[in-house]
Design a protein around this motif. Sequence first.
Motif, mmCIF file in Angstrom:
data_model
loop_
_atom_site.group_PDB
_atom_site.id
_atom_site.type_symbol
_atom_site.label_atom_id
_atom_site.label_comp_id
_atom_site.label_asym_id
_atom_site.label_seq_id
_atom_site.Cartn_x
_atom_site.Cartn_y
_atom_site.Cartn_z
ATOM 1 N N GLU A 125 0.885 -1.290 0.143
ATOM 2 C CA GLU A 125 -0.098 0.011 0.132
ATOM 3 C C GLU A 125 0.732 1.426 0.040
ATOM 4 O O GLU A 125 1.866 1.262 0.670
ATOM 5 C CB GLU A 125 -0.828 -0.025 1.260
ATOM 6 C CG GLU A 125 -1.820 1.395 1.261
ATOM 7 C CD GLU A 125 -2.577 1.358 2.327
ATOM 8 O OE1 GLU A 125 -3.075 2.475 3.047
ATOM 9 O OE2 GLU A 125 -3.056 0.201 2.953
ATOM 10 N N PHE A 126 0.390 2.187 -0.800
ATOM 11 C CA PHE A 126 0.999 3.396 -0.854
ATOM 12 C C PHE A 126 0.116 4.802 -0.764
ATOM 13 O O PHE A 126 -0.926 4.482 -1.150
ATOM 14 C CB PHE A 126 1.673 3.733 -2.260
ATOM 15 C CG PHE A 126 2.738 2.344 -2.597
ATOM 16 C CD1 PHE A 126 3.988 2.253 -2.267
ATOM 17 C CD2 PHE A 126 2.138 1.178 -3.183
ATOM 18 C CE1 PHE A 126 5.042 1.353 -2.633
ATOM 19 C CE2 PHE A 126 2.670 0.147 -3.319
ATOM 20 C CZ PHE A 126 4.019 -0.091 -3.192
ATOM 21 N N ASN A 127 0.459 5.654 -0.232
ATOM 22 C CA ASN A 127 -0.340 7.012 0.087
ATOM 23 C C ASN A 127 0.497 8.172 -0.535
ATOM 24 O O ASN A 127 1.805 8.544 0.009
ATOM 25 C CB ASN A 127 -0.733 6.996 1.258
ATOM 26 C CG ASN A 127 -1.680 6.151 1.755
ATOM 27 O OD1 ASN A 127 -3.031 6.299 1.424
ATOM 28 N ND2 ASN A 127 -1.233 5.252 2.207
ATOM 29 N N LEU A 128 -0.053 8.973 -1.623
ATOM 30 C CA LEU A 128 0.892 9.913 -2.051
ATOM 31 C C LEU A 128 -0.086 11.153 -2.665
ATOM 32 O O LEU A 128 -1.227 10.886 -2.928
ATOM 33 C CB LEU A 128 1.747 9.344 -3.176
ATOM 34 C CG LEU A 128 1.151 8.756 -4.503
ATOM 35 C CD1 LEU A 128 2.058 8.545 -5.492
ATOM 36 C CD2 LEU A 128 0.315 7.431 -3.837
ATOM 37 N N MET A 129 0.678 12.316 -3.133
ATOM 38 C CA MET A 129 0.134 13.212 -3.463
ATOM 39 C C MET A 129 1.257 14.117 -4.599
ATOM 40 O O MET A 129 2.327 14.149 -4.115
ATOM 41 C CB MET A 129 -0.754 14.333 -2.737
ATOM 42 C CG MET A 129 0.029 15.211 -1.887
ATOM 43 S SD MET A 129 -0.838 16.422 -1.012
ATOM 44 C CE MET A 129 -1.652 15.685 0.274
ATOM 45 N N GLU A 130 0.829 14.832 -5.269
ATOM 46 C CA GLU A 130 1.566 15.810 -6.358
ATOM 47 C C GLU A 130 1.541 17.294 -5.740
ATOM 48 O O GLU A 130 0.385 17.745 -5.545
ATOM 49 C CB GLU A 130 1.316 15.600 -7.707
ATOM 50 C CG GLU A 130 2.097 16.514 -8.576
ATOM 51 C CD GLU A 130 1.733 16.774 -10.240
ATOM 52 O OE1 GLU A 130 2.481 15.784 -10.807
ATOM 53 O OE2 GLU A 130 0.637 17.220 -10.317
#
Length: 596
Positions: free
Chosen positions: A361-366
């Motif tokens: 699982e990965f959580n990210l934003m630009e």
Amino acid sequence: MKKLLIIFIAFVATFSLQSQTWTNPMTLSGEWVAYGIGDPYIMKYRGTYYLYCSTKNNNVGVKCWSSKDLTTWSGPYTCSTDPITKTAYAPEVVYWNGIFYMYTSPAGNGHYVLTSTSPTGPFSVVTGNLGKSIDGSVFINDDGNWYFYHANGSGIMGCAMSSPTTIGDDVNLNAWMGGSWTEGPCVIKRNGIYYLVYTGNHVISKGYRTDYAKNTIGPISTYAPQTAQNPILVKSEGAVVGLGHGSAFIGPDLDSYYFCYHNLASNVGPFRHLNIDRMAWNGDKLLMLGPSVLWQQAPQLPDQYDYFNRTDLGANWTTPNGGNWYILNQDSLMQTQIAAGADTTFKAIYNTATSSNYTAEFNLMEIQRDANTAAVGAVFGYTDENNYGVALLHSYTNKLEVNFKTNGIWTAAKTYSLPTDYKYSCWHNIRIEKAGTAYKIFVDNMLKCTTTSTLDAGKIGYITSNSRGSFGFIAFSNKVNGSGIFDTYKPIPGKIQAVHYNTGGEGVGYHDLSAGNSGGKYTRTDSVDISDCTDGGFAISDNQSGEWYKYNINIKLVGTYNVGLRYAAAAVGGQVRIWQGDTDLTGIVEIPSTDG
């Protein structure tokens, strides 16, 4: 079973109380006095679970709690004091594009939508009364389309949604428990199958119970109730009765499913308590390992995980391409350097590798896009700069890109469209399931990519290309496709599926005398022969004398137990022997032919 056989079934019960940290029913700090937690709903956001429940009669406000492991809860937080939350029934919260949407029916008088930028609020009402009776629940399909479910006098209804705040017409889903009042709908999708879980009878009935139905057509197509298995949750005698109205979700190990529900403590109120039990899968057959009222094995955590709740990157991470990586506010990992060249990327790699089969699982934003080719994303299967995979979010093209680099050579990139209203400057979630050479890649719980690659075990991490990004909770578990249930200690009394024998392979979890899995079924790839079962799911088959299978169990009391076996044998019968650890409990027991 086609021949005379002897099966040894070994039950292993080794728990100590210290390792069992979860007992139903539960009482949390700050519950509504003499009302407790009714209609519980649990959602996950950035590695943390949030629990919401109904509001006590004539009170205003919605309470919620948070937990990272499902056993230790913080709160309660008053996540809304909006006047519309007076006697708020069954609030459920959905995250989408940086906004949390709460759906609730105040005193059962139709639904309202409230929004917030935080799972703990404050939530404020943004719609008028949308109607639709009680117990609203939302499901987002893989194509990004939304659906709303609610209770009705004719059973569970489903509605298409044109936006998070607009609900369409009712469609009867054929989920009407015994022609009686039916409520508490919950829809999940797993391996291409839609599961509708729902509750029937009155909330103050001891016989309040939970059934499920399924279909393979669509979220608001006709569902087929699984009458051979239903009810999957019921208990009408004893101290813990009136079980139902729950929600299903994936647990901390990223693979195992759980179901939270309430039990009736008193008709006054009604006063209810929180319960959580494991769900299990045998093919497309949904199973409930409960109801349980004894101490249970704590939910398994991921094999490795990081919340970035510190001040520096630490020794567990490497940055092979440089970049400006740092921890912000003990909350997230930042990369704020823009690449000098068009093909330059920056990676942060977690130093522990997965096994060959895993879920990540990965959580990210630009944060900033510097070029039309900009991307932020996940790295997986990393062994060196010449061998790894990527799942990239491209804000300019509004697409997911999946690619594999093996021995220094990239495959042809595959791209997948994301919803047209996608915002990349808010948190998004990527989930990767790897089983053998097969990969499934989800974005915000929407299955977007099914592909294959020879890329094997490796490390996971984050990547930026011509962009600045923020990265949150990351984890992997060496479990996939429901394998987390195999070694779980199953509660007894209860039912155990034969195919849920322990891991460890030949001589540890089982002993099989024929080479290879002649059945070629289920998700297991060892030598145990597995075949289709007429009751649904899969069964162990073609056993030979001397084969055995081992299962972990959790028992409350020392004593005498009855054991029932569901089996088939053609011309002749067979024999069975049950052990607990090294103790032969039964000796050899003859079992007769069933004439097929």
